[in-house]
Design an enzyme around this catalytic site. Structure first.
Site, PDB file in Angstrom:
ATOM      1  N   CYS A  52      -5.891   2.050  -4.821  1.00 25.94           N
ATOM      2  CA  CYS A  52      -5.234   2.893  -3.717  1.00 25.94           C
ATOM      3  C   CYS A  52      -6.180   3.990  -3.386  1.00 25.94           C
ATOM      4  O   CYS A  52      -5.998   5.164  -3.997  1.00 25.94           O
ATOM      5  CB  CYS A  52      -3.834   3.277  -3.999  1.00 25.94           C
ATOM      6  SG  CYS A  52      -3.237   4.025  -2.346  1.00 25.94           S
ATOM      7  N   CYS A  99       0.754  -1.166  -0.020  1.00 28.49           N
ATOM      8  CA  CYS A  99      -0.012  -0.174  -0.074  1.00 28.49           C
ATOM      9  C   CYS A  99       0.910   1.135  -0.017  1.00 28.49           C
ATOM     10  O   CYS A  99       1.057   1.996   0.920  1.00 28.49           O
ATOM     11  CB  CYS A  99      -1.008   0.063   1.051  1.00 28.49           C
ATOM     12  SG  CYS A  99      -2.196   1.328   0.830  1.00 28.49           S
TER      13      CYS A  99
END
Length: 450
Positions: free
Chosen positions: A379, A201
Protein backbone atom coordinates in the site's frame (compact mmCIF):
# COMPACT_ATOMS: atom_id res chain seq x y z
CA UNK A 1 -15.31 -21.59 -38.29
CA UNK A 2 -19.04 -21.29 -38.95
CA UNK A 3 -21.69 -22.05 -36.36
CA UNK A 4 -23.79 -25.19 -36.74
CA UNK A 5 -27.49 -25.40 -35.97
CA UNK A 6 -27.47 -28.36 -33.63
CA UNK A 7 -31.13 -29.23 -33.99
CA UNK A 8 -30.79 -29.40 -37.78
CA UNK A 9 -28.19 -32.13 -37.29
CA UNK A 10 -30.44 -33.98 -34.88
CA UNK A 11 -28.00 -33.74 -31.96
CA UNK A 12 -29.67 -33.18 -28.60
CA UNK A 13 -28.15 -30.39 -26.46
CA UNK A 14 -27.46 -32.85 -23.64
CA UNK A 15 -25.53 -35.11 -26.01
CA UNK A 16 -23.29 -32.18 -26.89
CA UNK A 17 -22.81 -31.46 -23.21
CA UNK A 18 -21.74 -35.07 -22.69
CA UNK A 19 -19.31 -34.84 -25.59
CA UNK A 20 -17.83 -31.69 -24.10
CA UNK A 21 -17.52 -33.24 -20.66
CA UNK A 22 -15.78 -36.30 -22.06
CA UNK A 23 -13.21 -34.08 -23.73
CA UNK A 24 -13.62 -35.95 -27.05
CA UNK A 25 -14.15 -33.88 -30.22
CA UNK A 26 -13.99 -30.75 -28.12
CA UNK A 27 -13.06 -28.57 -31.06
CA UNK A 28 -16.19 -29.49 -33.00
CA UNK A 29 -18.46 -28.58 -30.10
CA UNK A 30 -16.65 -25.47 -28.89
CA UNK A 31 -18.32 -23.03 -31.28
CA UNK A 32 -21.72 -24.75 -31.47
CA UNK A 33 -24.66 -22.38 -31.38
CA UNK A 34 -27.73 -24.29 -30.32
CA UNK A 35 -30.95 -23.12 -31.92
CA UNK A 36 -34.53 -23.89 -31.05
CA UNK A 37 -35.51 -24.16 -27.42
CA UNK A 38 -32.07 -25.22 -26.16
CA UNK A 39 -29.61 -22.64 -24.82
CA UNK A 40 -26.25 -22.33 -26.52
CA UNK A 41 -23.32 -23.95 -24.77
CA UNK A 42 -19.60 -23.34 -25.18
CA UNK A 43 -16.53 -25.07 -23.77
CA UNK A 44 -13.06 -23.71 -22.90
CA UNK A 45 -10.08 -25.27 -21.16
CA UNK A 46 -9.88 -22.23 -18.88
CA UNK A 47 -12.67 -19.76 -18.13
CA UNK A 48 -11.77 -16.57 -16.27
CA UNK A 49 -14.68 -14.78 -14.66
CA UNK A 50 -13.97 -11.06 -14.40
CA UNK A 51 -11.94 -8.69 -16.58
CA UNK A 52 -10.38 -6.50 -13.91
CA UNK A 53 -6.73 -6.54 -12.88
CA UNK A 54 -6.77 -10.16 -11.67
CA UNK A 55 -8.87 -11.48 -14.56
CA UNK A 56 -6.84 -9.93 -17.40
CA UNK A 57 -3.59 -10.93 -15.70
CA UNK A 58 -4.64 -14.57 -15.37
CA UNK A 59 -6.06 -14.74 -18.90
CA UNK A 60 -2.64 -13.66 -20.21
CA UNK A 61 -0.89 -16.32 -18.14
CA UNK A 62 -3.40 -19.03 -19.06
CA UNK A 63 -3.18 -18.33 -22.79
CA UNK A 64 0.55 -19.07 -22.63
CA UNK A 65 -0.23 -22.26 -20.72
CA UNK A 66 -3.06 -23.80 -22.81
CA UNK A 67 -2.86 -21.89 -26.09
CA UNK A 68 -4.95 -19.44 -28.08
CA UNK A 69 -8.59 -20.37 -28.55
CA UNK A 70 -8.74 -22.29 -25.28
CA UNK A 71 -9.24 -19.43 -22.82
CA UNK A 72 -12.28 -17.20 -22.31
CA UNK A 73 -12.78 -14.09 -20.17
CA UNK A 74 -16.30 -13.18 -19.07
CA UNK A 75 -16.61 -9.44 -18.45
CA UNK A 76 -19.56 -7.11 -19.22
CA UNK A 77 -17.75 -3.76 -19.06
CA UNK A 78 -16.25 -2.13 -22.15
CA UNK A 79 -13.91 0.00 -20.01
CA UNK A 80 -11.08 -1.04 -17.71
CA UNK A 81 -9.61 1.31 -15.10
CA UNK A 82 -6.31 1.46 -13.25
CA UNK A 83 -8.04 2.24 -9.98
CA UNK A 84 -4.97 2.97 -7.81
CA UNK A 85 -4.62 6.19 -9.81
CA UNK A 86 -7.94 7.51 -8.50
CA UNK A 87 -6.30 8.67 -5.25
CA UNK A 88 -4.30 11.15 -7.36
CA UNK A 89 -7.30 12.00 -9.57
CA UNK A 90 -9.35 12.92 -6.47
CA UNK A 91 -6.44 15.06 -5.27
CA UNK A 92 -6.08 16.85 -8.61
CA UNK A 93 -2.67 15.36 -9.44
CA UNK A 94 -3.80 13.13 -12.34
CA UNK A 95 -6.54 13.14 -14.97
CA UNK A 96 -9.26 10.48 -14.86
CA UNK A 97 -8.80 9.74 -18.58
CA UNK A 98 -5.24 8.52 -17.94
CA UNK A 99 -6.61 5.67 -15.78
CA UNK A 100 -8.83 4.28 -18.57
CA UNK A 101 -8.34 1.77 -21.38
CA UNK A 102 -10.83 -0.17 -23.46
CA UNK A 103 -11.36 -3.75 -22.33
CA UNK A 104 -10.95 -4.92 -25.93
CA UNK A 105 -7.43 -3.46 -26.05
CA UNK A 106 -6.39 -5.45 -22.97
CA UNK A 107 -7.85 -8.89 -23.69
CA UNK A 108 -4.91 -10.96 -25.02
CA UNK A 109 -5.18 -11.89 -28.70
CA UNK A 110 -6.49 -15.42 -29.01
CA UNK A 111 -8.49 -15.16 -25.76
CA UNK A 112 -12.26 -15.10 -26.25
CA UNK A 113 -14.01 -12.11 -24.66
CA UNK A 114 -17.53 -13.05 -23.63
CA UNK A 115 -19.20 -9.69 -22.99
CA UNK A 116 -21.73 -10.77 -20.41
CA UNK A 117 -22.47 -10.97 -16.70
CA UNK A 118 -22.21 -14.24 -14.81
CA UNK A 119 -25.60 -15.28 -13.44
CA UNK A 120 -24.71 -18.47 -11.60
CA UNK A 121 -22.13 -21.16 -10.83
CA UNK A 122 -22.59 -24.92 -11.11
CA UNK A 123 -19.17 -26.33 -10.19
CA UNK A 124 -20.53 -29.89 -9.90
CA UNK A 125 -21.23 -29.76 -13.65
CA UNK A 126 -18.19 -27.63 -14.52
CA UNK A 127 -20.38 -24.89 -15.94
CA UNK A 128 -21.51 -21.34 -15.35
CA UNK A 129 -24.61 -19.53 -16.52
CA UNK A 130 -24.42 -16.11 -18.21
CA UNK A 131 -26.93 -13.77 -19.86
CA UNK A 132 -29.83 -15.32 -21.80
CA UNK A 133 -29.42 -18.52 -19.76
CA UNK A 134 -26.46 -19.49 -21.89
CA UNK A 135 -24.06 -22.01 -20.38
CA UNK A 136 -20.27 -21.94 -20.55
CA UNK A 137 -18.43 -25.15 -19.70
CA UNK A 138 -14.86 -25.36 -18.52
CA UNK A 139 -12.10 -27.69 -17.46
CA UNK A 140 -10.63 -25.07 -15.10
CA UNK A 141 -12.33 -22.00 -13.67
CA UNK A 142 -10.64 -18.87 -12.27
CA UNK A 143 -12.92 -16.50 -10.36
CA UNK A 144 -11.69 -12.90 -10.35
CA UNK A 145 -14.88 -10.92 -9.82
CA UNK A 146 -13.51 -8.17 -7.59
CA UNK A 147 -15.51 -6.48 -4.85
CA UNK A 148 -18.84 -4.66 -4.96
CA UNK A 149 -19.28 -1.04 -3.86
CA UNK A 150 -22.39 -0.70 -1.66
CA UNK A 151 -23.12 3.03 -1.41
CA UNK A 152 -26.79 2.14 -0.89
CA UNK A 153 -25.96 0.77 2.57
CA UNK A 154 -25.50 4.38 3.71
CA UNK A 155 -28.86 6.14 4.03
CA UNK A 156 -29.03 9.06 1.59
CA UNK A 157 -26.60 7.52 -0.90
CA UNK A 158 -25.91 7.26 -3.76
CA UNK A 159 -28.51 9.97 -4.51
CA UNK A 160 -26.62 12.39 -2.23
CA UNK A 161 -23.83 12.64 -4.81
CA UNK A 162 -26.01 14.93 -6.92
CA UNK A 163 -25.19 17.62 -4.36
CA UNK A 164 -21.84 19.46 -4.19
CA UNK A 165 -19.25 19.08 -1.41
CA UNK A 166 -19.27 15.26 -1.53
CA UNK A 167 -17.16 12.79 -3.52
CA UNK A 168 -15.63 9.32 -3.49
CA UNK A 169 -12.32 8.20 -4.99
CA UNK A 170 -13.69 4.64 -5.12
CA UNK A 171 -16.09 5.30 -8.00
CA UNK A 172 -15.45 6.43 -11.56
CA UNK A 173 -18.71 8.40 -11.23
CA UNK A 174 -17.71 10.38 -8.14
CA UNK A 175 -13.90 10.62 -8.08
CA UNK A 176 -13.83 13.95 -9.94
CA UNK A 177 -16.40 15.28 -7.46
CA UNK A 178 -13.78 14.80 -4.73
CA UNK A 179 -11.42 17.19 -6.53
CA UNK A 180 -14.26 19.68 -7.13
CA UNK A 181 -15.23 19.62 -3.42
CA UNK A 182 -11.60 20.20 -2.47
CA UNK A 183 -11.24 23.14 -4.86
CA UNK A 184 -14.50 24.68 -3.65
CA UNK A 185 -13.64 24.32 0.05
CA UNK A 186 -14.11 27.54 2.02
CA UNK A 187 -14.37 26.95 5.74
CA UNK A 188 -15.42 24.14 8.07
CA UNK A 189 -15.05 20.38 8.43
CA UNK A 190 -13.37 18.21 5.81
CA UNK A 191 -14.46 14.67 6.77
CA UNK A 192 -13.02 11.38 5.49
CA UNK A 193 -14.65 8.03 6.26
CA UNK A 194 -13.73 4.35 6.55
CA UNK A 195 -16.63 1.82 6.59
CA UNK A 196 -17.31 -1.16 8.83
CA UNK A 197 -16.74 -3.72 6.04
CA UNK A 198 -13.81 -5.20 4.10
CA UNK A 199 -12.53 -2.64 1.57
CA UNK A 200 -10.13 -2.62 -1.34
CA UNK A 201 -6.95 -0.63 -0.76
CA UNK A 202 -7.45 0.05 2.93
CA UNK A 203 -4.98 2.95 2.84
CA UNK A 204 -6.90 4.96 0.23
CA UNK A 205 -9.47 6.48 2.63
CA UNK A 206 -6.69 8.37 4.40
CA UNK A 207 -4.46 9.01 1.37
CA UNK A 208 -6.98 11.54 0.05
CA UNK A 209 -7.11 13.10 3.52
CA UNK A 210 -3.36 13.82 3.48
CA UNK A 211 -3.56 15.19 -0.07
CA UNK A 212 -6.50 17.40 0.88
CA UNK A 213 -4.66 18.73 3.93
CA UNK A 214 -1.64 19.54 1.76
CA UNK A 215 -3.82 21.27 -0.85
CA UNK A 216 -5.60 23.38 1.76
CA UNK A 217 -2.23 24.35 3.23
CA UNK A 218 -0.90 25.27 -0.22
CA UNK A 219 -3.97 27.42 -0.98
CA UNK A 220 -3.98 29.23 2.36
CA UNK A 221 -7.21 27.64 3.62
CA UNK A 222 -5.76 25.26 6.20
CA UNK A 223 -6.39 27.54 9.17
CA UNK A 224 -10.11 27.55 8.31
CA UNK A 225 -10.32 23.75 7.99
CA UNK A 226 -10.88 20.98 10.51
CA UNK A 227 -9.54 17.75 8.99
CA UNK A 228 -11.42 14.78 10.49
CA UNK A 229 -10.90 11.05 9.88
CA UNK A 230 -13.86 9.00 11.12
CA UNK A 231 -12.92 5.34 10.88
CA UNK A 232 -14.78 2.21 11.92
CA UNK A 233 -11.44 0.64 12.84
CA UNK A 234 -9.72 0.79 16.20
CA UNK A 235 -6.31 1.60 14.69
CA UNK A 236 -5.06 3.96 11.97
CA UNK A 237 -3.36 1.10 10.07
CA UNK A 238 -3.04 -2.63 10.65
CA UNK A 239 0.77 -2.83 10.62
CA UNK A 240 2.33 -1.17 13.69
CA UNK A 241 5.45 0.17 11.97
CA UNK A 242 3.43 2.15 9.43
CA UNK A 243 0.71 3.04 11.94
CA UNK A 244 3.33 4.70 14.16
CA UNK A 245 4.65 6.72 11.20
CA UNK A 246 1.12 7.80 10.21
CA UNK A 247 0.25 8.83 13.76
CA UNK A 248 3.31 11.11 13.79
CA UNK A 249 2.06 12.76 10.58
CA UNK A 250 -1.46 13.08 12.01
CA UNK A 251 -0.10 14.86 15.10
CA UNK A 252 2.17 17.15 13.06
CA UNK A 253 -0.66 18.19 10.75
CA UNK A 254 -3.28 18.57 13.47
CA UNK A 255 -5.70 15.99 12.05
CA UNK A 256 -8.52 14.71 14.26
CA UNK A 257 -9.09 10.93 14.26
CA UNK A 258 -12.25 9.39 15.69
CA UNK A 259 -11.94 5.61 15.96
CA UNK A 260 -14.89 3.21 15.82
CA UNK A 261 -17.04 5.81 14.04
CA UNK A 262 -19.06 4.38 11.13
CA UNK A 263 -20.95 6.47 8.55
CA UNK A 264 -24.65 5.46 8.48
CA UNK A 265 -26.37 8.44 6.84
CA UNK A 266 -25.63 11.42 4.58
CA UNK A 267 -28.03 14.37 4.52
CA UNK A 268 -26.48 16.00 1.50
CA UNK A 269 -29.06 18.79 1.24
CA UNK A 270 -28.02 19.96 4.74
CA UNK A 271 -24.33 18.98 4.43
CA UNK A 272 -24.66 16.65 7.41
CA UNK A 273 -23.09 13.23 7.98
CA UNK A 274 -24.36 10.87 10.68
CA UNK A 275 -22.00 8.39 12.36
CA UNK A 276 -22.69 5.55 14.76
CA UNK A 277 -20.35 4.79 17.65
CA UNK A 278 -19.55 1.10 17.22
CA UNK A 279 -18.47 0.81 20.86
CA UNK A 280 -21.76 2.29 22.13
CA UNK A 281 -24.63 0.72 20.14
CA UNK A 282 -27.41 3.17 19.44
CA UNK A 283 -25.26 6.26 19.98
CA UNK A 284 -24.96 8.52 16.94
CA UNK A 285 -23.37 11.87 16.21
CA UNK A 286 -24.14 14.39 13.46
CA UNK A 287 -21.26 16.26 11.81
CA UNK A 288 -21.64 19.32 9.61
CA UNK A 289 -19.30 19.17 6.62
CA UNK A 290 -17.86 21.55 4.05
CA UNK A 291 -16.28 18.58 2.27
CA UNK A 292 -17.07 14.87 2.64
CA UNK A 293 -15.11 11.98 1.14
CA UNK A 294 -17.06 8.72 1.39
CA UNK A 295 -15.44 5.31 1.35
CA UNK A 296 -18.47 3.10 0.69
CA UNK A 297 -19.28 -0.16 2.43
CA UNK A 298 -18.17 -3.06 0.23
CA UNK A 299 -19.00 -6.73 -0.11
CA UNK A 300 -18.80 -9.72 -2.44
CA UNK A 301 -20.52 -9.50 -5.84
CA UNK A 302 -24.18 -10.58 -5.68
CA UNK A 303 -23.62 -13.65 -7.86
CA UNK A 304 -21.22 -15.10 -5.28
CA UNK A 305 -23.53 -14.69 -2.28
CA UNK A 306 -25.06 -18.07 -1.40
CA UNK A 307 -23.29 -19.68 -4.38
CA UNK A 308 -21.61 -23.11 -4.07
CA UNK A 309 -18.15 -21.57 -4.61
CA UNK A 310 -18.44 -19.08 -1.73
CA UNK A 311 -18.01 -19.26 2.03
CA UNK A 312 -20.70 -18.13 4.47
CA UNK A 313 -19.70 -14.50 3.94
CA UNK A 314 -20.03 -14.69 0.15
CA UNK A 315 -16.30 -14.69 -0.66
CA UNK A 316 -14.69 -17.33 -2.92
CA UNK A 317 -13.50 -20.05 -0.53
CA UNK A 318 -9.87 -20.77 -1.39
CA UNK A 319 -6.75 -22.09 0.29
CA UNK A 320 -4.74 -19.13 1.60
CA UNK A 321 -1.55 -20.89 0.44
CA UNK A 322 -2.39 -22.12 -3.07
CA UNK A 323 -5.54 -20.14 -4.08
CA UNK A 324 -7.16 -23.45 -5.05
CA UNK A 325 -10.82 -23.83 -4.05
CA UNK A 326 -11.27 -25.79 -0.84
CA UNK A 327 -13.99 -28.05 -2.30
CA UNK A 328 -13.60 -27.96 -6.09
CA UNK A 329 -10.01 -28.74 -7.19
CA UNK A 330 -10.47 -27.33 -10.71
CA UNK A 331 -11.76 -23.97 -9.39
CA UNK A 332 -9.47 -21.14 -8.27
CA UNK A 333 -9.90 -17.64 -6.91
CA UNK A 334 -7.76 -14.51 -7.03
CA UNK A 335 -8.00 -10.94 -5.85
CA UNK A 336 -10.66 -8.97 -4.03
CA UNK A 337 -13.46 -11.56 -4.35
CA UNK A 338 -11.62 -14.20 -2.29
CA UNK A 339 -11.50 -14.84 1.45
CA UNK A 340 -7.70 -14.57 1.56
CA UNK A 341 -6.86 -12.88 4.89
CA UNK A 342 -4.77 -10.04 3.43
CA UNK A 343 -5.40 -6.52 2.14
CA UNK A 344 -7.18 -6.29 -1.20
CA UNK A 345 -4.75 -4.43 -3.50
CA UNK A 346 -3.32 -4.63 -7.02
CA UNK A 347 0.05 -5.51 -5.47
CA UNK A 348 -1.55 -8.49 -3.74
CA UNK A 349 -3.03 -9.59 -7.09
CA UNK A 350 0.45 -9.49 -8.67
CA UNK A 351 1.92 -11.77 -6.00
CA UNK A 352 -1.14 -14.04 -6.07
CA UNK A 353 -0.96 -14.38 -9.87
CA UNK A 354 2.55 -15.84 -9.70
CA UNK A 355 1.50 -18.40 -7.09
CA UNK A 356 -1.74 -19.27 -8.87
CA UNK A 357 0.12 -19.77 -12.14
CA UNK A 358 2.31 -22.41 -10.45
CA UNK A 359 -0.67 -23.95 -8.64
CA UNK A 360 -2.62 -24.44 -11.87
CA UNK A 361 0.45 -25.83 -13.69
CA UNK A 362 0.76 -28.60 -11.10
CA UNK A 363 -2.98 -29.29 -10.95
CA UNK A 364 -2.98 -29.69 -14.75
CA UNK A 365 -0.32 -32.39 -14.29
CA UNK A 366 -2.40 -34.09 -11.55
CA UNK A 367 0.22 -33.06 -8.99
CA UNK A 368 -0.28 -31.33 -5.63
CA UNK A 369 0.40 -27.59 -5.54
CA UNK A 370 3.57 -26.71 -3.65
CA UNK A 371 4.01 -22.95 -4.14
CA UNK A 372 2.69 -20.91 -1.21
CA UNK A 373 1.34 -17.36 -1.15
CA UNK A 374 2.70 -15.54 1.90
CA UNK A 375 -0.03 -12.89 1.95
CA UNK A 376 2.21 -10.23 0.39
CA UNK A 377 0.45 -6.96 -0.27
CA UNK A 378 1.55 -3.38 -0.68
CA UNK A 379 0.00 0.00 0.00
CA UNK A 380 1.81 3.15 -1.17
CA UNK A 381 0.54 5.55 1.51
CA UNK A 382 0.41 8.92 -0.23
CA UNK A 383 1.01 11.54 2.48
CA UNK A 384 1.44 14.59 0.21
CA UNK A 385 1.92 15.68 -3.39
CA UNK A 386 5.49 14.40 -3.41
CA UNK A 387 5.59 12.02 -0.45
CA UNK A 388 4.79 8.32 0.01
CA UNK A 389 5.35 5.79 2.78
CA UNK A 390 5.61 2.44 0.97
CA UNK A 391 3.93 -0.12 3.21
CA UNK A 392 4.63 -3.76 2.30
CA UNK A 393 3.58 -6.63 4.55
CA UNK A 394 2.41 -10.25 4.74
CA UNK A 395 -0.28 -12.41 6.37
CA UNK A 396 1.25 -11.88 9.80
CA UNK A 397 0.94 -8.08 9.44
CA UNK A 398 4.73 -7.82 9.58
CA UNK A 399 6.68 -5.58 7.18
CA UNK A 400 7.95 -7.42 4.09
CA UNK A 401 9.92 -4.64 2.46
CA UNK A 402 11.57 -4.75 -0.95
CA UNK A 403 14.05 -1.89 -0.72
CA UNK A 404 17.14 -1.76 1.56
CA UNK A 405 15.93 1.46 3.21
CA UNK A 406 13.48 2.30 5.96
CA UNK A 407 10.14 2.30 4.12
CA UNK A 408 8.39 3.68 7.19
CA UNK A 409 9.60 7.18 6.21
CA UNK A 410 8.01 9.59 3.72
CA UNK A 411 10.03 9.62 0.51
CA UNK A 412 9.83 11.55 -2.75
CA UNK A 413 11.28 8.58 -4.64
CA UNK A 414 8.38 6.39 -3.52
CA UNK A 415 5.89 9.04 -4.68
CA UNK A 416 7.36 8.92 -8.19
CA UNK A 417 7.20 5.15 -8.09
CA UNK A 418 3.50 5.33 -7.14
CA UNK A 419 2.58 8.07 -9.61
CA UNK A 420 4.72 7.12 -12.61
CA UNK A 421 6.37 3.70 -12.41
CA UNK A 422 3.48 1.63 -11.06
CA UNK A 423 0.98 2.61 -13.81
CA UNK A 424 3.59 1.67 -16.44
CA UNK A 425 4.24 -1.65 -14.68
CA UNK A 426 0.47 -2.32 -14.46
CA UNK A 427 -0.34 -1.75 -18.13
CA UNK A 428 2.81 -3.24 -19.64
CA UNK A 429 3.80 -6.09 -17.33
CA UNK A 430 1.11 -7.12 -14.82
CA UNK A 431 -1.85 -7.31 -17.24
CA UNK A 432 0.33 -9.15 -19.76
CA UNK A 433 1.18 -11.76 -17.14
CA UNK A 434 4.85 -10.85 -16.72
CA UNK A 435 4.84 -9.32 -13.23
CA UNK A 436 4.35 -11.50 -10.18
CA UNK A 437 5.37 -9.02 -7.53
CA UNK A 438 8.80 -8.07 -6.16
CA UNK A 439 9.58 -11.29 -4.27
CA UNK A 440 12.40 -12.42 -6.64
CA UNK A 441 14.10 -9.04 -6.29
CA UNK A 442 13.72 -8.64 -2.53
CA UNK A 443 16.66 -10.85 -1.59
CA UNK A 444 18.78 -9.19 -4.26
CA UNK A 445 17.93 -5.74 -2.94
CA UNK A 446 18.94 -6.76 0.57
CA UNK A 447 22.20 -8.34 -0.69
CA UNK A 448 21.03 -11.78 0.32
CA UNK A 449 20.42 -10.87 3.96
CA UNK A 450 16.61 -10.96 3.77
Amino acid sequence: MGSIGVMSYGIHAQQCANILKSGVHRGSCRSLHITGRYAAKEYYDVVVVGGGAAGITMSSRMKRKVGAGNVAVIEPSEKHYYQPMWTLVGGGAKQLASSERSTSSLIPSGVKWIKSEVKGFDPDKNSIRIDDDKEISYKYLIIALGIKLQFEKVKGLPEGFQYPKIGSNYSVKYVEKTWKALQDFKKGNAIFTFPNTPVKCAGAPQKIMYLSEAYLRKTGKRSDANIIFNTSLGVIFGVKKYADALLDIIRERNIQVNYRHNLIEVRADKQEAVFENLDKPGETKVYQYEMLHVTPPMGPPDVLVNSPVADAGGWVDVSKDTLQHKKYPNVFGIGDCTNLPTSKTAAAIAAQSAVLDKTISLVMKNENPTSKYDGYTSCPLVTGYSKVILAEFDYSQQPLETFPIDQGKERRSMYHMKADMMPFLYWNLLLKGYWGGPAPYRKLMHLGFK
